[in-house]
Design a protein around this motif. Structure first.
Motif, short mmCIF file in Angstrom:
data_model
loop_
_atom_site.label_atom_id
_atom_site.label_comp_id
_atom_site.label_asym_id
_atom_site.label_seq_id
_atom_site.Cartn_x
_atom_site.Cartn_y
_atom_site.Cartn_z
N LEU A 183 0.89 -1.30 0.03
CA LEU A 183 0.05 -0.02 0.01
C LEU A 183 0.74 1.33 -0.16
CD1 LEU A 183 -2.79 1.29 0.16
CD2 LEU A 183 -2.86 0.99 2.48
N ALA A 184 2.09 1.13 0.63
CA ALA A 184 2.95 2.29 0.64
C ALA A 184 3.54 2.80 -0.75
CB ALA A 184 4.09 2.13 1.55
N ASN A 185 3.67 1.38 -1.33
CA ASN A 185 4.36 1.72 -2.86
C ASN A 185 3.20 2.19 -3.69
OD1 ASN A 185 6.27 1.36 -4.88
ND2 ASN A 185 5.32 -0.39 -5.60
N PHE A 186 1.94 1.95 -3.43
CA PHE A 186 0.97 2.49 -4.30
C PHE A 186 0.74 4.03 -3.86
CE2 PHE A 186 -3.86 3.65 -3.95
CZ PHE A 186 -4.07 3.35 -5.50
N VAL A 187 0.61 4.32 -2.49
CA VAL A 187 0.47 5.90 -2.10
C VAL A 187 1.79 6.57 -2.49
CG1 VAL A 187 0.52 7.21 -0.08
CG2 VAL A 187 -0.83 5.12 -0.11
N HIS A 188 2.90 6.01 -2.56
CA HIS A 188 4.25 6.61 -3.18
C HIS A 188 4.03 7.19 -4.55
CE1 HIS A 188 8.25 7.70 -3.78
NE2 HIS A 188 8.46 6.93 -4.75
N ASP A 189 3.24 6.73 -5.35
CA ASP A 189 3.25 6.95 -6.75
C ASP A 189 2.15 7.92 -7.28
OD1 ASP A 189 5.15 5.37 -7.49
OD2 ASP A 189 4.16 3.85 -8.04
N LEU A 190 1.37 8.06 -5.97
CA LEU A 190 0.18 9.18 -6.37
C LEU A 190 0.58 10.72 -6.11
CD1 LEU A 190 -2.60 7.49 -4.04
CD2 LEU A 190 -2.23 7.32 -6.50
N PRO A 191 -0.22 11.48 -7.03
CA PRO A 191 0.08 12.99 -6.78
C PRO A 191 -0.10 13.20 -5.58
CG PRO A 191 -1.33 12.59 -8.47
CD PRO A 191 -1.23 11.32 -7.91
N GLU A 192 0.49 14.37 -4.69
CA GLU A 192 0.88 14.79 -3.56
C GLU A 192 -0.80 15.02 -2.93
OE1 GLU A 192 2.47 18.84 -0.82
OE2 GLU A 192 3.35 18.26 -3.00
N LYS A 193 -1.67 15.71 -4.05
CA LYS A 193 -2.96 15.90 -3.42
C LYS A 193 -3.87 14.61 -2.94
CE LYS A 193 -7.40 17.23 -5.48
NZ LYS A 193 -8.02 15.66 -5.74
N ARG A 194 -3.55 13.52 -4.02
CA ARG A 194 -4.18 12.29 -3.78
C ARG A 194 -3.71 11.60 -2.36
NH1 ARG A 194 -8.71 10.64 -2.93
NH2 ARG A 194 -9.60 8.89 -3.72
N ARG A 195 -2.34 11.73 -2.56
CA ARG A 195 -1.62 11.00 -1.24
C ARG A 195 -2.12 11.68 0.26
NH1 ARG A 195 3.39 10.97 -3.50
NH2 ARG A 195 3.95 12.93 -3.02
N ALA A 196 -2.32 12.88 0.30
CA ALA A 196 -2.85 13.26 1.24
C ALA A 196 -4.37 12.98 1.83
CB ALA A 196 -2.61 14.94 1.14
N GLU A 197 -5.04 12.96 0.67
CA GLU A 197 -6.47 12.78 0.95
C GLU A 197 -6.46 11.22 1.46
OE1 GLU A 197 -8.41 15.54 -2.77
OE2 GLU A 197 -7.65 13.35 -3.11
N ILE A 198 -5.66 10.33 1.00
CA ILE A 198 -5.78 8.79 1.38
C ILE A 198 -4.99 8.72 2.68
CG2 ILE A 198 -4.74 6.53 1.01
CD1 ILE A 198 -4.98 7.10 -2.01
N ALA A 199 -4.16 9.64 3.18
CA ALA A 199 -3.59 9.42 4.45
C ALA A 199 -4.47 10.17 5.32
CB ALA A 199 -2.29 10.43 4.68
N LEU A 200 -5.40 11.05 5.03
CA LEU A 200 -6.50 11.44 6.05
C LEU A 200 -7.35 10.79 6.20
CD1 LEU A 200 -6.74 15.16 4.51
CD2 LEU A 200 -5.71 14.42 6.93
N ALA A 201 -7.85 9.65 5.11
CA ALA A 201 -8.96 8.85 5.28
C ALA A 201 -8.50 7.36 6.04
CB ALA A 201 -9.38 8.39 3.95
N LEU A 202 -7.27 7.10 6.16
CA LEU A 202 -6.71 6.01 6.89
C LEU A 202 -6.90 6.25 8.44
CD1 LEU A 202 -3.42 4.96 4.68
CD2 LEU A 202 -5.54 3.75 4.72
N ASP A 203 -7.28 4.80 8.88
CA ASP A 203 -7.27 5.28 10.48
C ASP A 203 -5.61 5.09 10.99
OD1 ASP A 203 -6.15 2.32 11.02
OD2 ASP A 203 -8.10 1.63 10.45
N ASP A 204 -5.79 5.47 12.21
CA ASP A 204 -4.23 5.82 12.97
C ASP A 204 -3.22 4.40 12.39
OD1 ASP A 204 -5.22 8.08 13.62
OD2 ASP A 204 -5.42 7.85 15.62
#
Length: 451
Positions: A183-204
């Motif tokens: 999942l980290a590899n997937f997130v790494h390849d996303l644009p900064e905007k989308r990366r932040a949105e997914i991070a905000l939605a994940l639980d701690d």
């Protein structure tokens, strides 16, 4: 094409294994690439993003896919392993289209995208022609509630607009079973905007696991997008050693602000770790190994290392110490390896199985000395004990390897591009120039919704 056309909901393809004609698995589906078209024309499916080892996303043209089933995708065996790079004209369905807010054409009502479906046409092309949307439910986790229904592609508008604050519940659900490193590899390849949105939605807990697998720059970027209280909560959910490594990348004032917001009992071990040099046993260790008192039974020790959330290297042994059993502990008595525990009666005391001849590591020992120690005794972890005999923590082999590899090894694995030349068929498909002449695609059962 055999049977009637099959509707394939794309979010359900996430993580599905991809096989060559011989039945050998070559990777797993990460996403689907489409080309949006003008007006109400449904997007054309260009291909799949398939993750192959070592954690490299590659492009598989849809023209080479021969079978799509609910649990497997088969292609014709031709695969260019050059790293996939998204083009401006391309859209990733799972990463960018799920959770988007769109409007129903007839009423103007705002709805949330749950999934999109693709179907093969008479010309053997694949088009995205259905959209599953949710009415109501708000944002975040509340998006999972509300009425869900399927509409035609031309019944909604808004896919081409830039949406700020886009949700991520659908993406998270699609990759729910994915390992944190993937999942980290997937997130790494996303644009900064989308990366932040997914991070905000994940639980701690999930975000903490993902952060531990990301390069330092990504960790700092994502942590900076979080509110201070949330950032402190995520740091508490991380392993103390990983939290210390991340905080070590931050300016002193920001680091202290976050440590102050953390619970005192969570911040204390992190503060201790920050006092050691990165390339010493003290800087490498985790302060949360499995510790038992000498009067604990073998059954008690085995119960602790059965914890599925425990790092496998840490689960390979328990450390026997006199109370207190929180680091820094009372007097360290020795290590008991899990194989020894398996050979002993469950009711016997762990103190009778201690390996007391194995000298512990000292917090000031160098990285090279720690690696030599683990290699010499064929260990995956070693106890770190101070001059007064108190257990401070344990160094695991994964942390040693992390520091022995080049500093940018995570970026190298994630960003490495193979030297293969461009694939003419791939270029033709992605540019829209590929003629519609290819092998037929087998579809399962010929019924809608089987994938």
């Amino acid at each position: 094409m055999s049977g009637s056309p099959t509707r394939v909901f794309i979010a359900r393809l996430a993580g599905i294994a991809v096989f060559d004609p011989a039945g050998d698995q070559v990777g797993r589906v990460r996403d689907v690439v489409v080309a949006l078209r003008l007006g109400a024309k449904p997007p054309r499916v260009l291909g799949l993003v398939v993750e192959v080892q070592p954690r490299r996303p590659v492009f598989l043209p849809i023209t080479r896919v021969t079978v799509i089933e609910s649990d497997a995708i088969v292609f014709n065996g031709r695969l260019n392993v050059r790293r996939f790079q998204q083009r401006e004209s391309e859209t990733l369905v799972i990463a960018e289209m799920l959770d988007r807010t769109v409007k129903l054409t007839e009423t103007g009502e705002a709805v949330s995208v749950v999934d999109v479906a693709m179907e093969p046409t008479r010309t053997r092309d694949w088009l995205v022609n259905k959209v599953a949307v949710r009415r109501g439910g708000g944002r975040g986790l509340r998006r999972r509630h509300g009425e869900v229904f399927v509409v035609d592609w031309d019944a909604v508008t808004g896919f081409s607009a830039v949406e700020h604050g886009q949700g991520a519940a659908g993406v998270i659900a699609a990759f729910e079973k994915m390992k944190p490193a993937d999942l980290a590899n997937f997130v790494h390849d996303l644009p900064e905007k989308r990366r932040a949105e997914i991070a905000l939605a994940l639980d701690d807990e999930r975000l903490a696991d993902v952060l531990e697998e990301l390069p330092d720059d990504d960790q700092v970027e994502i942590l900076g997008k979080l509110e201070v209280e949330r950032a402190a909560d995520v740091l508490e959910a991380m392993g103390p050693d990983d939290a210390a490594d991340l905080l070590g990348e931050l300016p002193t004032d920001q680091r202290e602000q976050l440590l102050t917001r953390m619970e005192p009992q969570e911040a204390a071990p992190v503060r201790r770790l920050l006092t050691y040099q990165d390339d010493t046993a003290g800087g490498l260790m985790t302060t949360d190994p499995v510790i038992v008192s000498p009067d604990a039974s073998v059954a008690d020790a085995l119960a602790q290392i059965r914890n599925p959330d425990l790092n496998p290297a840490l689960a390979a042994q328990v450390y026997v110490c006199r109370p207190p059993t929180e680091t820094p502990t009372g007097r360290y008595l020795g290590t008991v390896h899990f194989q020894r525990l398996l050979r002993e009666p469950p009711s016997s005391l762990v103190s009778g199985s201690v390996d007391s001849e194995l000298d512990p590591l000292r917090p000031t020992m160098t990285l090279e000395a720690v690696a030599t120690f683990l290699a010499t005794y064929n260990l995956v972890a070693g106890a770190v004990v101070d001059e007064n005999g108190h257990l401070l923590g344990a160094v695991t082999i994964d942390d040693v390897l992390d520091h022995l590899l080049p500093e940018d090894w995570r970026e190298t694995v994630m960003d490495a591009t193979a030297e293969e030349t461009a694939d003419p068929e791939e270029e033709a498909v992605r540019s829209g120039e590929f003629p519609v002449v290819r092998d037929e695609i087998e579809t399962p059962n010929g019924t809608e919704g089987t994938t």
